[in-house]
Design a protein around this motif. Structure first.
Motif, PDB file in Angstrom:
ATOM      1  N   PHE A 258       0.766  -1.255   0.014  1.00  0.00           N
ATOM      2  CA  PHE A 258      -0.004  -0.010   0.124  1.00  0.00           C
ATOM      3  C   PHE A 258       0.883   1.206  -0.132  1.00  0.00           C
ATOM      4  O   PHE A 258       0.702   2.338  -0.623  1.00  0.00           O
ATOM      5  N   SER A 259       2.092   1.238   0.708  1.00  0.00           N
ATOM      6  CA  SER A 259       2.889   2.282   0.637  1.00  0.00           C
ATOM      7  C   SER A 259       3.400   2.450  -0.532  1.00  0.00           C
ATOM      8  O   SER A 259       3.618   3.615  -1.369  1.00  0.00           O
ATOM      9  N   LEU A 260       3.826   1.471  -1.139  1.00  0.00           N
ATOM     10  CA  LEU A 260       4.803   1.526  -2.633  1.00  0.00           C
ATOM     11  C   LEU A 260       3.693   2.074  -3.727  1.00  0.00           C
ATOM     12  O   LEU A 260       4.178   2.754  -4.535  1.00  0.00           O
ATOM     13  N   LEU A 261       2.402   1.436  -3.644  1.00  0.00           N
ATOM     14  CA  LEU A 261       1.350   2.087  -4.530  1.00  0.00           C
ATOM     15  C   LEU A 261       0.944   3.371  -4.269  1.00  0.00           C
ATOM     16  O   LEU A 261       0.015   3.946  -5.019  1.00  0.00           O
ATOM     17  N   ALA A 262       1.240   4.096  -3.289  1.00  0.00           N
ATOM     18  CA  ALA A 262       1.004   5.513  -3.116  1.00  0.00           C
ATOM     19  C   ALA A 262      -0.569   5.616  -2.934  1.00  0.00           C
ATOM     20  O   ALA A 262      -1.464   6.291  -3.258  1.00  0.00           O
ATOM     21  N   ALA A 263      -0.766   4.257  -1.995  1.00  0.00           N
ATOM     22  CA  ALA A 263      -2.481   4.291  -1.903  1.00  0.00           C
ATOM     23  C   ALA A 263      -2.902   4.864  -0.623  1.00  0.00           C
ATOM     24  O   ALA A 263      -2.063   5.407   0.374  1.00  0.00           O
ATOM     25  N   PRO A 264      -4.100   5.457  -0.454  1.00  0.00           N
ATOM     26  CA  PRO A 264      -4.737   6.007   0.916  1.00  0.00           C
ATOM     27  C   PRO A 264      -4.568   4.775   1.941  1.00  0.00           C
ATOM     28  O   PRO A 264      -4.598   3.744   1.828  1.00  0.00           O
ATOM     29  N   LEU A 265      -3.938   5.367   3.146  1.00  0.00           N
ATOM     30  CA  LEU A 265      -3.787   4.225   4.231  1.00  0.00           C
ATOM     31  C   LEU A 265      -5.034   4.571   5.080  1.00  0.00           C
ATOM     32  O   LEU A 265      -4.882   5.670   6.046  1.00  0.00           O
ATOM     33  N   LEU A 266      -5.892   3.905   5.356  1.00  0.00           N
ATOM     34  CA  LEU A 266      -7.004   4.001   6.128  1.00  0.00           C
ATOM     35  C   LEU A 266      -7.237   2.964   6.770  1.00  0.00           C
ATOM     36  O   LEU A 266      -7.875   1.790   6.315  1.00  0.00           O
ATOM     37  N   ILE A 267      -6.924   2.808   8.037  1.00  0.00           N
ATOM     38  CA  ILE A 267      -6.998   1.555   9.011  1.00  0.00           C
ATOM     39  C   ILE A 267      -8.671   1.441   9.375  1.00  0.00           C
ATOM     40  O   ILE A 267      -9.181   2.377   9.572  1.00  0.00           O
ATOM     41  N   GLY A 268      -9.008   0.178   9.445  1.00  0.00           N
ATOM     42  CA  GLY A 268     -10.503  -0.086   9.588  1.00  0.00           C
ATOM     43  C   GLY A 268     -10.707  -0.852  10.859  1.00  0.00           C
ATOM     44  O   GLY A 268     -11.442  -1.681  11.027  1.00  0.00           O
ATOM     45  N   CYS A 269      -9.514  -0.677  12.006  1.00  0.00           N
ATOM     46  CA  CYS A 269      -9.713  -1.391  13.422  1.00  0.00           C
ATOM     47  C   CYS A 269     -10.061  -0.383  14.155  1.00  0.00           C
ATOM     48  O   CYS A 269      -9.599   0.755  14.269  1.00  0.00           O
ATOM     49  N   PRO A 270     -10.759  -0.870  15.474  1.00  0.00           N
ATOM     50  CA  PRO A 270     -10.963  -0.012  16.528  1.00  0.00           C
ATOM     51  C   PRO A 270      -9.264   0.438  17.122  1.00  0.00           C
ATOM     52  O   PRO A 270      -8.735  -0.346  17.510  1.00  0.00           O
ATOM     53  N   ILE A 271      -9.195   1.702  17.070  1.00  0.00           N
ATOM     54  CA  ILE A 271      -7.912   2.339  17.499  1.00  0.00           C
ATOM     55  C   ILE A 271      -7.440   1.942  18.749  1.00  0.00           C
ATOM     56  O   ILE A 271      -6.324   1.613  19.067  1.00  0.00           O
TER      57      ILE A 271
END
Length: 668
Positions: free
Chosen positions: A529-542
């Protein structure tokens, strides 16, 4: 021994064998929590086909069984406690015509059953296999659907015969959760992006993300007129009237030292100059989201230290919507969000940004009020409320301008716009957001047609490249490892989006549970995801993040690859014997390289499953094969460790479904 004694001994022997013989019992596949066994992307359903309708194969109806969609992967942990598996398999009568399907039963890497090639209308083929001693079992349907929908097939009358009281279980995910990244130093380190974009006269919110011992003070040299800094929090706010690029110097200082970083503030027509990085609530709470959970997530983003590493968005997904009304005749929050504007202000006061969800359809996927209606005032009738699924289409009356003005009034920074994507709806909301008086990141979802990619680049800030992601290697592979064709289109202001991240505890398709990705797969996930320059949106309870996941999300060198101002997506430049090489150019002239052991996934029936005996693969990375120069200084990004100069090649071992992530600096 006399004859009576012989008969007595034989009777006792037979009685003993009977007394100690293992009992068996049948377990219908549809009696299990079948979604938790699925590693495919579309849903699986018990007692019906994948559309929720009657299960029929070749005209015959089946009361028991599991309906699946497209390529389907069901994985079971039997641990030697099963005797047999039986079923009748075939393409559902509502499935695609003439599309070939093949069914497999695989036990401990051995193919126990392979069906003939089956199509809609064929009579069901019987399956009966001996499972004696089998520990891991896979049920696979392979079909090349080329993006078609309604690719339905069935495991009809499917059942295990289990020994004693044993039940099939999910495959254990007990691999060591090894931590690679050293802790951040207590001296200041600025981790926020080096470039930010805003529209003239629109509000700016930029937080200097910095790790290190607190208290910490902040300063900025060269701020353009209209912006101001809170020296205690590092939050920059205001608005700039004049277009241009403003280079400024950021400072972060604590008792142990001071850090500086250059920042370019670009005031013009393009926002989202780096991919958004933050949190989305759906895979945490789904329909159970409420105001308290959102505010608690914002608190946790700061308390857990994620905001110190640049994580900034707090995005509400579906299920916040109430009735249409208010001064703009816009969607208003439901009873779960009694003080919506107050909540957004609270998020902003923490230096974070707030996101929201909507759709151009009459009702959302979760059944809440959407952005259109078949009535001029936009109201929902009782029949719509009672039958929400029937109104997942764009109505005759549309309210993009109303809703965008309301979002801007609340202070929203991000919109996830979710429907069966087509250009006209995307274009209307794009125009409405640009006229709202606020910079709002515009993300469209899901499965944007590739044929219209130039429209998505023109109209949006990010666009979903595929279906909803699930916490399985198959889903990750389909969502991210197939994005090379999209790579040339992503860049500053318009990012390729493979969906939310699947680390931590998630609710993708079943109750909240730890991600089913192995630790190796999670390192691959964050790396790609970092290499793809993709949005980084975690989906877990922080607030539920453990030490492993927190370490995974706070490696600043990995995040810097994602947030690199050049904004180039990595390309797949080599694939050899199950190893993929992804190469990403960076602004400073260096390269980020991911060496991924994908294990020839999808190329054999066995490759779809995790068997527990996988080993690392040795690989020699030849620079010349990917058109790189001869000599580089290499750095292990996850370990944040210099490896030294290498000429021509680099040899390493790569764990199964794991990664070696490198930074390559050219040497003279």
């Amino acid at each position: 021994m006399t004859l009576p004694q012989t008969f007595l001994w034989l009777g006792l022997f037979l009685f003993g064998r009977t007394a100690f013989a293992q009992s068996t019992r049948a377990v219908w596949l549809d009696e299990l929590a079948i979604k938790s066994f699925s590693e495919g992307i579309p849903a699986v359903l018990g007692k019906t086909n994948a559309a929720g309708d009657s299960m029929r194969i070749g005209g015959s109806y089946y009361r028991h069984g599991v309906g699946v969609n497209s390529t389907s992967i069901l994985a079971f942990w039997l641990d030697g406690h099963a005797k047999t598996f039986s079923a009748l398999v075939g393409v559902d009568d509502q499935g695609q015509k003439n599309l070939p399907h093949v069914f497999y039963v695989i036990g401990d890497r051995n193919i126990l059953f392979e069906s003939r090639v089956m199509r809609r209308g064929d009579v069901a083929q019987p399956v009966s296999v001996d499972l004696t001693g089998i520990k891991r079992l896979g049920l696979l349907v392979r079909v090349v659907d080329e993006g078609l929908t309604k690719v339905y097939s069935n495991w009809a009358d499917a059942q295990f015969v289990m020994l004693d009281n044993h039940q099939p279980k999910t495959i254990p995910n007990t691999d060591e959760r090894y931590i690679l990244t050293p802790s951040a130093p207590q001296t200041p380190r600025i981790n926020s992006p080096g470039v930010v974009g805003a529209t003239p006269h629109n509000p700016v919110l930029y937080t200097i993300a910095a790790s290190g011992e607190r208290p910490m003070s902040f300063a900025v040299n060269g701020l353009p007129a209209g912006l101001s800094l809170d020296a205690k929090t590092g939050i920059i706010t205001g608005q700039v009237a004049k277009r241009g690029t403003y280079p400024v110097t950021l400072h972060a200082k604590n008792a142990l030292g001071e850090a500086t970083k250059m920042l370019k503030i670009n005031i013009g027509d393009t926002i989202s100059l780096t991919p958004p990085i933050g949190w989305n609530g759906w895979n945490s709470w789904a329909r159970n989201i409420d105001q308290g959970k959102v505010m608690a997530s914002a608190d946790a983003m700061v308390r857990m230290g994620l905001s110190d590493h640049g994580w900034s968005y707090i995005n509400i997904d579906d299920a916040w919507q109430g009735k249409r009304g208010g001064p703009f005749n816009a969607i208003q929050p439901n009873a779960k969000f009694p003080r919506f504007k107050e909540m957004v202000d609270y998020i902003h006061a923490l230096g974070l940004k707030a996101g929201i969800y909507s759709t151009p359809m009459i009702t959302s996927y979760a059944g809440y009020t959407g952005g259109s209606s078949d009535f001029a005032d936009g109201h929902l009738t009782d029949s719509i409320v009672a039958n929400k699924r029937a109104f997942r289409y764009v109505g005759n009356y549309r309210f993009e301008t109303n809703d965008a003005r309301q979002f801007a009034e609340w202070g929203i920074d991000y919109l996830k716009y979710d429907w069966r994507i087509e250009v006209p709806s995307a274009e209307r909301m794009s125009a409405a957001l640009k006229q709202s008086g606020r910079d709002i990141h515009y993300s469209i979802s899901n499965s944007a047609p590739f044929a219209s990619v130039t429209d998505w680049v023109r109209l949006t800030n990010s666009y979903r490249t595929g279906p909803d992601i699930r916490d399985s290697w198959n889903s990750l592979f389909v969502s991210a490892f197939t994005l090379d064709k999209w790579a040339p289109y992503g860049g500053p202001g318009h990012w390729n989006d493979p969906d939310m991240m699947i680390v931590g505890n998630v609710t993708t398709g079943s109750e909240i549970h730890p991600t089913r990705l192995t630790p190796d797969e999670q390192y691959s996930h964050v790396s790609l995801f970092s290499l793809l320059a993709a949005p980084l949106l975690i989906g877990c309870p922080i607030e539920q993040l453990d030490a492993f996941t927190l370490n995974l999300l706070t490696n600043d060198e990995v995040i810097a690859i994602n947030q690199d101002p050049l904004g180039k997506s990595a390309r797949l430049v080599q694939e050899t014997d199950g190893i993929q090489v992804w190469l990403k150019p960076l602004e400073d002239g260096s390269y980020a390289v991911g060496l991924f052991n994908v294990g020839n996934f999808g190329k054999t029936p066995q490759s779809y499953f995790r068997w527990g005996d996988e080993t690392a693969t040795s690989f020699t990375f030849d620079f010349t094969k990917v058109h790189l120069k001869n000599r580089y200084a290499l750095r292990d990004v996850w370990r944040q460790k210099n490896l030294g100069p290498y000429t021509g090649t680099f040899h390493t071992a790569i764990r199964h479904h794991g990664v070696v992530l490198l930074r390559m600096f050219p040497e003279k």
